[in-house]
Design an enzyme around this catalytic site. Structure first.
Site, PDB file in Angstrom:
ATOM      1  N   GLU A 162      44.050  53.327  39.930  1.00 46.26           N
ATOM      2  CA  GLU A 162      43.031  52.516  39.270  1.00 46.26           C
ATOM      3  C   GLU A 162      42.448  51.527  40.278  1.00 46.26           C
ATOM      4  OE1 GLU A 162      41.648  52.790  36.139  1.00 46.26           O
ATOM      5  OE2 GLU A 162      40.398  51.554  37.431  1.00 46.26           O
ATOM      6  N   GLU A 166      40.508  42.628  38.500  1.00 48.56           N
ATOM      7  CA  GLU A 166      40.604  41.752  37.343  1.00 48.56           C
ATOM      8  C   GLU A 166      39.412  40.807  37.308  1.00 48.56           C
ATOM      9  OE1 GLU A 166      44.558  40.072  37.109  1.00 48.56           O
ATOM     10  OE2 GLU A 166      45.356  42.044  37.634  1.00 48.56           O
ATOM     11  N   LYS A 221      44.728  54.651  47.655  1.00 47.55           N
ATOM     12  CA  LYS A 221      44.805  53.406  46.890  1.00 47.55           C
ATOM     13  C   LYS A 221      45.339  52.274  47.768  1.00 47.55           C
ATOM     14  CE  LYS A 221      45.385  50.440  43.646  1.00 47.55           C
ATOM     15  NZ  LYS A 221      44.703  49.955  42.533  1.00 47.55           N
ATOM     16  N   GLY A 274      44.965  36.380  46.482  1.00 45.98           N
ATOM     17  CA  GLY A 274      46.158  36.508  45.649  1.00 45.98           C
ATOM     18  C   GLY A 274      46.037  37.779  44.838  1.00 45.98           C
ATOM     19  N   CYS A 277      48.062  42.961  43.696  1.00 42.51           N
ATOM     20  CA  CYS A 277      47.947  44.193  44.482  1.00 42.51           C
ATOM     21  C   CYS A 277      47.912  44.013  45.989  1.00 42.51           C
ATOM     22  CB  CYS A 277      46.688  44.942  44.066  1.00 42.51           C
ATOM     23  SG  CYS A 277      46.868  45.716  42.475  1.00 42.51           S
TER      24      CYS A 277
HETATM   25  C1  UDX Z   1      42.111  44.376  43.820  1.00 38.02           C
HETATM   26  C2  UDX Z   1      41.104  45.487  44.181  1.00 38.02           C
HETATM   27  O1  UDX Z   1      39.795  44.915  44.349  1.00 38.02           O
HETATM   28  C3  UDX Z   1      41.079  46.553  43.089  1.00 38.02           C
HETATM   29  O2  UDX Z   1      40.232  47.619  43.465  1.00 38.02           O
HETATM   30  C4  UDX Z   1      42.497  47.071  42.875  1.00 38.02           C
HETATM   31  O3  UDX Z   1      42.531  47.988  41.818  1.00 38.02           O
HETATM   32  C5  UDX Z   1      43.442  45.927  42.563  1.00 38.02           C
HETATM   33  O4  UDX Z   1      43.379  44.936  43.592  1.00 38.02           O
HETATM   34  P1  UDX Z   1      42.078  42.278  42.179  1.00 38.02           P
HETATM   35  O5  UDX Z   1      43.314  41.884  42.916  1.00 38.02           O
HETATM   36  O6  UDX Z   1      42.101  42.310  40.697  1.00 38.02           O
HETATM   37  O7  UDX Z   1      41.623  43.743  42.643  1.00 38.02           O
HETATM   38  O8  UDX Z   1      40.876  41.304  42.607  1.00 38.02           O
HETATM   39  P2  UDX Z   1      39.910  41.192  43.869  1.00 38.02           P
HETATM   40  O9  UDX Z   1      38.558  40.927  43.353  1.00 38.02           O
HETATM   41  O10 UDX Z   1      40.051  42.332  44.793  1.00 38.02           O
HETATM   42  O11 UDX Z   1      40.413  39.856  44.563  1.00 38.02           O
HETATM   43  C6  UDX Z   1      41.662  39.759  45.221  1.00 38.02           C
HETATM   44  C7  UDX Z   1      41.823  38.397  45.855  1.00 38.02           C
HETATM   45  O12 UDX Z   1      40.959  38.256  46.978  1.00 38.02           O
HETATM   46  C8  UDX Z   1      41.487  37.226  44.931  1.00 38.02           C
HETATM   47  O13 UDX Z   1      42.407  36.192  45.121  1.00 38.02           O
HETATM   48  C9  UDX Z   1      40.105  36.817  45.372  1.00 38.02           C
HETATM   49  O14 UDX Z   1      39.812  35.481  45.078  1.00 38.02           O
HETATM   50  C10 UDX Z   1      40.219  37.058  46.865  1.00 38.02           C
HETATM   51  N1  UDX Z   1      38.904  37.251  47.506  1.00 38.02           N
HETATM   52  C11 UDX Z   1      38.131  38.309  47.169  1.00 38.02           C
HETATM   53  C12 UDX Z   1      38.476  36.335  48.465  1.00 38.02           C
HETATM   54  O15 UDX Z   1      39.170  35.376  48.767  1.00 38.02           O
HETATM   55  N2  UDX Z   1      37.263  36.530  49.054  1.00 38.02           N
HETATM   56  C13 UDX Z   1      36.453  37.578  48.752  1.00 38.02           C
HETATM   57  O16 UDX Z   1      35.366  37.687  49.341  1.00 38.02           O
HETATM   58  C14 UDX Z   1      36.899  38.502  47.775  1.00 38.02           C
HETATM   59  P1  ADP Z   2      49.847  45.835  35.857  1.00 40.28           P
HETATM   60  O1  ADP Z   2      49.043  44.735  36.457  1.00 40.28           O
HETATM   61  O2  ADP Z   2      50.241  46.886  36.866  1.00 40.28           O
HETATM   62  O3  ADP Z   2      49.236  46.430  34.640  1.00 40.28           O
HETATM   63  P2  ADP Z   2      51.722  44.321  34.195  1.00 40.28           P
HETATM   64  O4  ADP Z   2      52.973  43.620  34.611  1.00 40.28           O
HETATM   65  O5  ADP Z   2      50.587  43.542  33.658  1.00 40.28           O
HETATM   66  O6  ADP Z   2      51.284  45.201  35.461  1.00 40.28           O
HETATM   67  O7  ADP Z   2      52.069  45.432  33.106  1.00 40.28           O
HETATM   68  C1  ADP Z   2      53.112  46.325  33.193  1.00 40.28           C
HETATM   69  C2  ADP Z   2      53.732  46.486  31.806  1.00 40.28           C
HETATM   70  O8  ADP Z   2      54.661  47.578  31.850  1.00 40.28           O
HETATM   71  C3  ADP Z   2      54.524  45.272  31.314  1.00 40.28           C
HETATM   72  O9  ADP Z   2      53.971  44.833  30.091  1.00 40.28           O
HETATM   73  C4  ADP Z   2      55.963  45.807  31.118  1.00 40.28           C
HETATM   74  O10 ADP Z   2      56.600  45.272  29.979  1.00 40.28           O
HETATM   75  C5  ADP Z   2      55.705  47.293  30.934  1.00 40.28           C
HETATM   76  N1  ADP Z   2      56.875  48.147  31.235  1.00 40.28           N
HETATM   77  C6  ADP Z   2      57.663  48.127  32.336  1.00 40.28           C
HETATM   78  N2  ADP Z   2      58.613  49.085  32.259  1.00 40.28           N
HETATM   79  C7  ADP Z   2      58.436  49.727  31.086  1.00 40.28           C
HETATM   80  C8  ADP Z   2      59.090  50.831  30.423  1.00 40.28           C
HETATM   81  N3  ADP Z   2      60.117  51.465  30.985  1.00 40.28           N
HETATM   82  N4  ADP Z   2      58.624  51.226  29.218  1.00 40.28           N
HETATM   83  C9  ADP Z   2      57.561  50.596  28.655  1.00 40.28           C
HETATM   84  N5  ADP Z   2      56.909  49.563  29.217  1.00 40.28           N
HETATM   85  C10 ADP Z   2      57.317  49.136  30.421  1.00 40.28           C
END
Ligand code: UDX
Ligand code: ADP
Length: 463
Positions: A162, A166, A221, A274, A277
């Protein structure tokens, strides 16, 4: 094969929104999202859509359309697995905190538990889709668990990472740059790939759906996130140089981003990236490189994280130095706790680390974030174990009102780029602060001229 029933294990930031969009776009497919966390599931089922467990612009509208029609949230994991012909694994894969690969490798225990549960429960053939970010060759491990412990039913494993970010999850899901599906090249493998292609093809143009082998998909990824994080660390490295030389990083970003080969995105200097990922995936990449004896490759990517740690730390140091090298007993307001705007997620947020360094200096901190709850702030700080929970309670207050958070403070630190911060009445904030009143803009979002005119001492990252 036509998919009729989807189960998604894990109702988090990835599973929840992704399944909500699939359900919205495929009214003929039943989608059940399951989780072992009962509170999370009851929040997903709550009639008040403002209390969904995650905040994402546009999410509640999608959920309200599909929920109860063909989108269901449940804690009955076994029943959902049994009924599904396609199962997404969307559980968390944090960095390991113990044993081999400690602080680097991804912890696959939740994924493995899911695979074992699927193997135990399934009595008909299933397509199992990896959605969580996973190290390369995890599909192989899932396959081995499924085929060696299963009831003789057939499993096809796909990797379908994915890429949603966020804060923009719903628009990313509705209009993805690409959908990536990795699968086996066998006849059955290709059938499984096609079944998933057909799900996405309801709303994603076919040319944006890319199919590869499983390992390319898994690795892509990690690499995509590493490249994105690398851009942030690169511009952050330049931000320090700008501060030393009098250039303005915003101008530099704009100037280089207009080169179509570089492009304008991900060049916003910040107090550090932060999120769940970036760091995790790079550590994973570094660990994989080390495992294969590729020391230079590992060191190259590790530098992206070292730069990020440096950025957070030098920001905290800047606050300390500006406040005459002592913040003990001084109130510092932190505006923004989420790791970026438009989300309530705080995982690996720079704010946690900046606050931690200030608290180690015995500062007292007042936090305001439009979407993050008090419990979360304390949970994040307590998790670091730098101080006892009692000490954190003594030193930290969480406010619902930004003006109250800034009242009687020596300094305000902007740690998330929430739009609302730009439209505050900064004159009123200034009037209620102790002088000299300082603003430390870790996201470079405020107007220097305006703040300096009011009387603030203004420090902006990269300028
Ligand atoms: C990231 C990837 O973008 C997404 O494709 C993957 O699926 C999950 O990880 P996410 O962590 O949700 O997504 O947010 P993102 O917009 O990538 O920002 C990550 C961090 O980088 C944030 O803390 C953001 O503030 C920071 N950032 C981003 C910067 O500091 N400067 C920028 O120009 C862009
Ligand atoms: P992400 O950002 O990858 O979606 P989250 O921590 O937000 O991660 O979500 C992962 C979810 O998976 C949590 O809500 C957690 O309770 C759930 N989870 C973890 N292990 C299991 C499992 N064995 N069966 C069902 N749910 C699970």
């Amino acid at each position: 094969m036509q998919v009729k029933n989807i189960c998604c294990i894990g109702a988090g930031y990835v599973g929840g929104p992704t399944m909500a969009v699939i359900a919205q776009k495929c009214p003929d497919i039943d989608v059940t999202v399951v989780d072992i966390n009962e509170q999370r599931i009851s929040q997903w089922n709550a009639s008040d859509l403002d209390t969904l467990p995650i905040y994402e612009p546009g999410l509640k509208e999608v959920v309200s359309q599909a929920r109860g029609r063909n989108l269901f949230f449940s804690t009955d994991v076994d029943a959902a697995i049994a009924a599904a012909d396609m199962i997404f694994i969307s559980v968390n894969t944090p960095t390991k905190t113990y044993g081999k690969g400690k602080n680097m490798a991804a912890d696959l225990k939740f994924v493995e538990l899911c695979a074992r549960q699927i193997a135990r429960v399934a009595t008909s053939d299933k397509i199992v889709v990896e959605k969580s970010t996973l190290p390369v060759r995890t599909a192989q491990a899932i396959k081995s668990v499924l085929s060696e412990t299963g009831n003789g039913v057939e499993f096809q494993i796909l990797s379908n990472p994915e890429f949603l970010a966020e804060g923009t999850a719903i628009s990313d899901l509705l209009r993805p740059d690409r959908i990536l599906i990795g699968g086996e090249t066998s006849e059955k493998g290709e059938e499984a790939i096609q079944a998933l292609v057909d799900v996405y093809a309801r709303w994603v143009p076919k040319e944006n759906i890319l199919t590869t082998n499983v390992w390319s998909s898994e690795l892509s990824k990690l690499v995509a996130n590493a490249f994105l994080a690398q851009r942030v660390s690169s511009i952050n490295a330049i931000s320090e140089l700008c501060e030393a030389t009098g250039a303005d990083v915003r101008e530099v970003s704009k100037a280089i981003g207009m080169d179509s080969r570089i492009g304008p995105k991900f060049l916003q200097a910040s107090v550090g990236f932060g999120g769940s990922c970036f760091q995790k995936d790079i550590l994973n990449l570094v660990y994989i490189a080390k495992t294969f004896g590729l020391a230079e490759v590992a060191d190259y990517w590790e530098q992206v994280i070292l730069m990020n740690d440096h950025q957070k730390s030098r920001f905290a140091t800047k606050i300390l130095e500006t406040l005459y090298n002592t913040v003990s007993g001084k109130k510092i307001a932190i505006l923004g706790w989420a790791f970026k705007k438009d989300t309530n997620d705080t995982r690996e947020s720079a704010a946690i680390y900046v606050a931690d360094e200030l608290l180690e200096e015995r500062a007292s901190i007042a936090v305001y974030d439009p979407k993050v709850k008090e419990e979360r702030v304390f949970a994040d700080l307590n998790y670091l174990e730098s101080r006892s929970a009692e000490e954190n309670k003594e030193l930290v207050e969480v406010q619902n009102d930004p003006y109250e958070a800034c009242k009687d403070a020596h300094a305000v630190a902007i740690l998330t780029e929430w739009d609302e911060f730009k439209s505050y009445d900064w004159q009123a904030i200034y009037d209620n602060m102790l002088k000299p009143a300082c603003v430390f803009d870790g996201r470079a979002i405020l107007d220097r001229a305006q703040l300096e005119k009011i009387g603030f001492k203004y420090y902006c990252i990269g300028n």
